[in-house]
Design a protein around this motif. Structure first.
Motif, mmCIF file in Angstrom:
data_model
loop_
_atom_site.group_PDB
_atom_site.id
_atom_site.type_symbol
_atom_site.label_atom_id
_atom_site.label_comp_id
_atom_site.label_asym_id
_atom_site.label_seq_id
_atom_site.Cartn_x
_atom_site.Cartn_y
_atom_site.Cartn_z
ATOM 1 N N UNK A 225 64.980 -5.779 -16.377
ATOM 2 C CA UNK A 225 63.685 -5.252 -15.948
ATOM 3 C C UNK A 225 63.756 -3.941 -15.159
ATOM 4 N N UNK A 226 64.881 -3.636 -14.534
ATOM 5 C CA UNK A 226 64.997 -2.411 -13.736
ATOM 6 C C UNK A 226 65.734 -1.302 -14.471
ATOM 7 N N UNK A 227 65.711 -1.298 -15.789
ATOM 8 C CA UNK A 227 66.493 -0.345 -16.571
ATOM 9 C C UNK A 227 66.081 1.110 -16.286
ATOM 10 N N UNK A 228 64.854 1.330 -15.912
ATOM 11 C CA UNK A 228 64.390 2.679 -15.593
ATOM 12 C C UNK A 228 64.992 3.233 -14.309
ATOM 13 N N UNK A 229 65.458 2.375 -13.441
ATOM 14 C CA UNK A 229 66.035 2.781 -12.162
ATOM 15 C C UNK A 229 67.556 2.808 -12.187
ATOM 16 N N UNK A 230 68.154 2.606 -13.342
ATOM 17 C CA UNK A 230 69.608 2.467 -13.449
ATOM 18 C C UNK A 230 70.339 3.672 -12.850
ATOM 19 N N UNK A 231 70.026 4.874 -13.301
ATOM 20 C CA UNK A 231 70.754 6.062 -12.855
ATOM 21 C C UNK A 231 70.560 6.313 -11.364
ATOM 22 N N UNK A 232 69.347 6.106 -10.867
ATOM 23 C CA UNK A 232 69.097 6.289 -9.435
ATOM 24 C C UNK A 232 69.886 5.290 -8.597
ATOM 25 N N UNK A 233 69.947 4.038 -9.047
ATOM 26 C CA UNK A 233 70.686 3.024 -8.299
ATOM 27 C C UNK A 233 72.183 3.320 -8.302
ATOM 28 N N UNK A 234 72.723 3.734 -9.433
ATOM 29 C CA UNK A 234 74.154 4.069 -9.509
ATOM 30 C C UNK A 234 74.476 5.242 -8.586
#
Length: 154
Positions: A131-140
């Motif tokens: 569900x949070x795939x849109x935030x992947x790069x920001x979280x990494x």
């Protein structure tokens, strides 16, 4: 203590919640047909560089078995006419279609970010899945920045 940020992964095999704190990452969740788990990874032990990986879900064998078994079961009802009036045909047909779905899904590549220790040991993986795939790069990027802060402080 409240986490700085969190990221959720959800897949066919289970779900994981990755929580980023000031000095650690806590990975918790469950795996299908196994158990709940909780793992704490100290950020000071990780390198601030991230490796990009491409992984596949390990469901190909299950898909092949369900597809072939369901198909063979559905065709075994051929001697009982009319074939479509038998519930066993529909049950086997369902398993065959479900097996085909799993088989096709196993060829899909999932992007992942991997963090290693200073000794080169793979310690933390974050999947771009759920569900949070849109935030992947920001979280990494946030995890990478927090690792750099922890390593600079120690």
């Amino acid at each position: 203590m409240q986490p700085i940020d969190s990221y959720r992964e959800k897949a066919f095999y289970g779900c994981r919640l990755i929580e980023l704190f000031d000095d650690r990452v806590v990975v918790s969740g469950y795996q299908a047909f196994k158990h709940d788990f909780k793992l704490t990874v100290p950020l000071a032990t990780l390198e601030p560089t991230v490796s990009q990986l491409g992984i596949y879900e390990q469901i190909r064998l299950i898909g092949i078995v369900a597809f072939l078994g369901g198909g063979a079961g559905a065709f075994s009802w051929g001697s009982h006419h009319p074939i479509y009036a038998n519930p066993g045909f529909w049950v086997c047909g369902f398993f065959s279609v479900f097996g085909l779905y799993l088989l096709l899904r196993s060829f899909r590549r999932i992007e992942a970010a991997a963090f290693f220790t200073s000794a080169g040991i793979h310690r933390l993986t974050i999947l771009k899945h759920g569900p949070d795939v849109g935030r992947f790069q920001d979280f990494v990027e946030r995890v990478t920045f927090q690792i750099a802060l922890c390593r600079a402080a120690s």
